[in-house]
Design an enzyme around this catalytic site. Sequence first.
Site, PDB file in Angstrom:
ATOM      1  N   ASP A  12       0.944  -1.040   0.121  1.00 35.62           N
ATOM      2  CA  ASP A  12      -0.039   0.117  -0.002  1.00 35.62           C
ATOM      3  C   ASP A  12       0.839   1.206   0.115  1.00 35.62           C
ATOM      4  O   ASP A  12       0.446   2.269   0.613  1.00 35.62           O
ATOM      5  CB  ASP A  12      -0.845  -0.042   1.293  1.00 35.62           C
ATOM      6  CG  ASP A  12      -1.770  -1.110   1.242  1.00 35.62           C
ATOM      7  OD1 ASP A  12      -2.176  -1.667   0.247  1.00 35.62           O
ATOM      8  OD2 ASP A  12      -2.303  -1.876   2.242  1.00 35.62           O
ATOM      9  N   LYS A  15       1.746   2.286  -5.003  1.00 38.06           N
ATOM     10  CA  LYS A  15       2.391   1.733  -6.122  1.00 38.06           C
ATOM     11  C   LYS A  15       1.496   1.939  -7.304  1.00 38.06           C
ATOM     12  O   LYS A  15       1.868   2.546  -8.442  1.00 38.06           O
ATOM     13  CB  LYS A  15       2.589   0.254  -6.229  1.00 38.06           C
ATOM     14  CG  LYS A  15       3.623  -0.076  -5.252  1.00 38.06           C
ATOM     15  CD  LYS A  15       3.564  -1.561  -4.997  1.00 38.06           C
ATOM     16  CE  LYS A  15       2.283  -2.141  -4.361  1.00 38.06           C
ATOM     17  NZ  LYS A  15       2.058  -1.956  -3.061  1.00 38.06           N
ATOM     18  N   ASN A  37      -5.273 -10.171  -3.521  1.00 40.17           N
ATOM     19  CA  ASN A  37      -4.984  -9.441  -2.170  1.00 40.17           C
ATOM     20  C   ASN A  37      -4.533  -8.308  -2.664  1.00 40.17           C
ATOM     21  O   ASN A  37      -4.523  -7.250  -1.538  1.00 40.17           O
ATOM     22  CB  ASN A  37      -3.746 -10.434  -1.609  1.00 40.17           C
ATOM     23  CG  ASN A  37      -2.626 -10.734  -2.412  1.00 40.17           C
ATOM     24  OD1 ASN A  37      -2.701 -10.562  -3.690  1.00 40.17           O
ATOM     25  ND2 ASN A  37      -1.615 -11.406  -1.874  1.00 40.17           N
ATOM     26  N   ALA A  38      -3.767  -7.603  -3.797  1.00 36.32           N
ATOM     27  CA  ALA A  38      -3.559  -6.422  -3.844  1.00 36.32           C
ATOM     28  C   ALA A  38      -4.584  -5.456  -4.130  1.00 36.32           C
ATOM     29  O   ALA A  38      -5.950  -5.836  -4.682  1.00 36.32           O
ATOM     30  CB  ALA A  38      -2.546  -6.186  -5.362  1.00 36.32           C
ATOM     31  N   GLY A  39      -4.581  -4.313  -3.828  1.00 34.83           N
ATOM     32  CA  GLY A  39      -5.688  -3.081  -4.025  1.00 34.83           C
ATOM     33  C   GLY A  39      -4.858  -2.079  -4.271  1.00 34.83           C
ATOM     34  O   GLY A  39      -4.221  -1.457  -3.582  1.00 34.83           O
ATOM     35  N   HIS A  40      -4.761  -1.778  -5.719  1.00 34.39           N
ATOM     36  CA  HIS A  40      -3.962  -0.478  -6.113  1.00 34.39           C
ATOM     37  C   HIS A  40      -4.863   0.683  -6.500  1.00 34.39           C
ATOM     38  O   HIS A  40      -5.787   0.552  -7.384  1.00 34.39           O
ATOM     39  CB  HIS A  40      -2.934  -0.915  -7.482  1.00 34.39           C
ATOM     40  CG  HIS A  40      -2.122  -2.007  -6.780  1.00 34.39           C
ATOM     41  ND1 HIS A  40      -1.110  -2.387  -7.880  1.00 34.39           N
ATOM     42  CD2 HIS A  40      -1.607  -2.325  -5.820  1.00 34.39           C
ATOM     43  CE1 HIS A  40      -0.292  -3.222  -7.163  1.00 34.39           C
ATOM     44  NE2 HIS A  40      -0.753  -3.373  -5.790  1.00 34.39           N
ATOM     45  N   ARG A 142       2.554 -28.647  -7.121  1.00 33.65           N
ATOM     46  CA  ARG A 142       2.327 -29.142  -8.352  1.00 33.65           C
ATOM     47  C   ARG A 142       0.990 -29.963  -8.938  1.00 33.65           C
ATOM     48  O   ARG A 142       0.887 -30.726  -9.396  1.00 33.65           O
ATOM     49  CB  ARG A 142       3.444 -30.106  -8.831  1.00 33.65           C
ATOM     50  CG  ARG A 142       4.755 -29.396  -9.039  1.00 33.65           C
ATOM     51  CD  ARG A 142       6.082 -30.290  -8.761  1.00 33.65           C
ATOM     52  NE  ARG A 142       6.049 -30.901  -7.787  1.00 33.65           N
ATOM     53  CZ  ARG A 142       7.128 -31.719  -7.247  1.00 33.65           C
ATOM     54  NH1 ARG A 142       7.773 -32.214  -8.214  1.00 33.65           N
ATOM     55  NH2 ARG A 142       7.025 -32.251  -6.278  1.00 33.65           N
ATOM     56  N   GLN A 221       1.895  -5.927  -3.271  1.00 28.40           N
ATOM     57  CA  GLN A 221       2.556  -6.013  -1.853  1.00 28.40           C
ATOM     58  C   GLN A 221       3.614  -5.381  -1.645  1.00 28.40           C
ATOM     59  O   GLN A 221       3.744  -4.391  -2.549  1.00 28.40           O
ATOM     60  CB  GLN A 221       2.621  -7.531  -1.668  1.00 28.40           C
ATOM     61  CG  GLN A 221       1.411  -8.483  -1.286  1.00 28.40           C
ATOM     62  CD  GLN A 221       0.578  -8.698  -2.675  1.00 28.40           C
ATOM     63  OE1 GLN A 221       1.567  -9.412  -3.344  1.00 28.40           O
ATOM     64  NE2 GLN A 221      -0.370  -8.649  -2.708  1.00 28.40           N
ATOM     65  N   THR A 236       3.194 -12.705   2.748  1.00 30.94           N
ATOM     66  CA  THR A 236       2.236 -13.151   1.710  1.00 30.94           C
ATOM     67  C   THR A 236       2.930 -14.460   1.026  1.00 30.94           C
ATOM     68  O   THR A 236       4.211 -14.587   1.360  1.00 30.94           O
ATOM     69  CB  THR A 236       1.914 -12.177   0.613  1.00 30.94           C
ATOM     70  OG1 THR A 236       0.819 -12.813  -0.367  1.00 30.94           O
ATOM     71  CG2 THR A 236       3.103 -11.737  -0.256  1.00 30.94           C
ATOM     72  N   SER A 409       5.292  12.218  -4.271  1.00 30.35           N
ATOM     73  CA  SER A 409       3.974  12.403  -4.406  1.00 30.35           C
ATOM     74  C   SER A 409       3.172  13.045  -3.122  1.00 30.35           C
ATOM     75  O   SER A 409       3.590  12.673  -2.199  1.00 30.35           O
ATOM     76  CB  SER A 409       3.277  11.122  -4.445  1.00 30.35           C
ATOM     77  OG  SER A 409       1.800  10.750  -4.477  1.00 30.35           O
TER      78      SER A 409
END
Length: 420
Positions: A12, A15, A37-40, A142, A221, A236, A409
């Site tokens: 977080d 990115k 699982n990512a939240g951009h 596998r 992540q 993760t 930023s």
Amino acid sequence: MIDVLLGLQWGDEGKGKIVDFLCDKYDVVARFQGGPNAGHSLKINGQSFVLNTIPSGIFREHCINIIGNGVVVDPLKLKAEIEKVAAAGANVFANLYISKKAHLILPTHLLLDAASEKAKGDAKIGSTLRGITPTYQDKTGRSGLRLGDIFSPNFKTKYAELAGKHLQMIDFLSGDTDLAKLEPAWFEAVEFLKQLKFIDSEYYVNDLLVQGKKILAEGAQGSMLDIDFGTYPFVTSSNTTSAGACTGLGVAPSRIRKVYGVFKAYCTRVGSGPFPTELDNEIGELIRKKGHEFGATTGRPRRTGWLDLPALRYAIMLNGVTDLMMTKADVLCGFDTVGVCNEYNLKGSITSQLPYDLCEDGLSPKTTDMPGWDETLYIANGYDNAPDTFKSYVKYIEAETELPVSLISTGPEREKTFLR
Ligand code: GDP
Ligand code: IMO
Ligand code: MG
């Protein structure tokens, strides 16, 4: 050439916003690991978007967006995301490509994630419950299914075998085995995905490189959540560091040019696990409030703390960072002083290295207070107009990391970005 952009903390870092800003200058954006699982978050013309699986170049008409082999994909989540960005005007059916080798998140992976977290009790990881760990377990074990398998005549049989195995495991963990409520929509989403462009992504990406295209690999992540180097076991299940870009896209290390390391002007972490500079007090609460520190994926409050330089330097070393990019400097506006941890006190000894186990008792941060900066950072037009105390903070970080902070930023919007 290929440049890699990734998070240097616990995720977080901003990115998504930075990829959206930078990809004006790239032909391709490619995700190489992680999954929903990512939240951009991106903010474009006043509208906010959260992307979970789709790369953050999707709103740039000229950009090819690739979901690489290292990513794990939940068809249901991806379908919803495609519909959302298409409705907002993105040319997603033309510009999105998916690796046939990316692994599929099954509905039973979600149930397994929930059952194993519940079984862990107080020792739970605080997973996003998106089925990430069980899917990567099947990959390394596998027995996973890949996106290319959805075109196989045996797909349903392979699916049933794997889901059957999962149900036994879920039953053993006393978890929820009610699959019937999840399967119909999942299979419908699998059919929906068939209209997308499926590629042999390793050939596709390497061909683009031969053609001289500029590729930006987008990490998910953060480095401190890396399966090998993060705060294990509170991590993760993928390599979030730059090495993951090679395995998650099929590009050789010699192809990588720049590694952009994104970090917040402070630290946050969501989920369980050690966090040496955590501010479990009013200051931490104020940072959470001013920074809107609530998970983009799960809405959970993020834990907050001062900048951790030992952890930052560790992440810089692991990733071979060439340029630092600092986000959320505006959130610290108005603080009289801003803390920075430069070393740890470990059982009476001072160290600037991360110990084997950050959970160890007797680890505390040695924090220096630096003069804060006022609200003019919000309106500063470029770095040169920023308050001197803010410039001192940036210079201190540059001296301590021996790297330039090449982008700053100061807000979620594209326009609130200064290149130095
Ligand atoms: P990611 O997972 O690294 O893409 O980051 P997230 O999107 O999960 O979280 C970053 C949050 O901070 C989002 O809500 C962004 O809109 C917001 N954000 C990004 N950069 C800045 C910034 O410089 N200042 C402020 N105030 N917010 C930012
Ligand atoms: P982005 O890409 C922040 C955290 C979870 C949990 C741990 C394991 O938005 O930066 P998992 O679901 O992967 O098994 O959860 O990792 N986590 C993140 N924290 N940002 C993320 O992604 C994260 N993805 C996973 O909170 O502690
Ligand atoms: Mg996020």
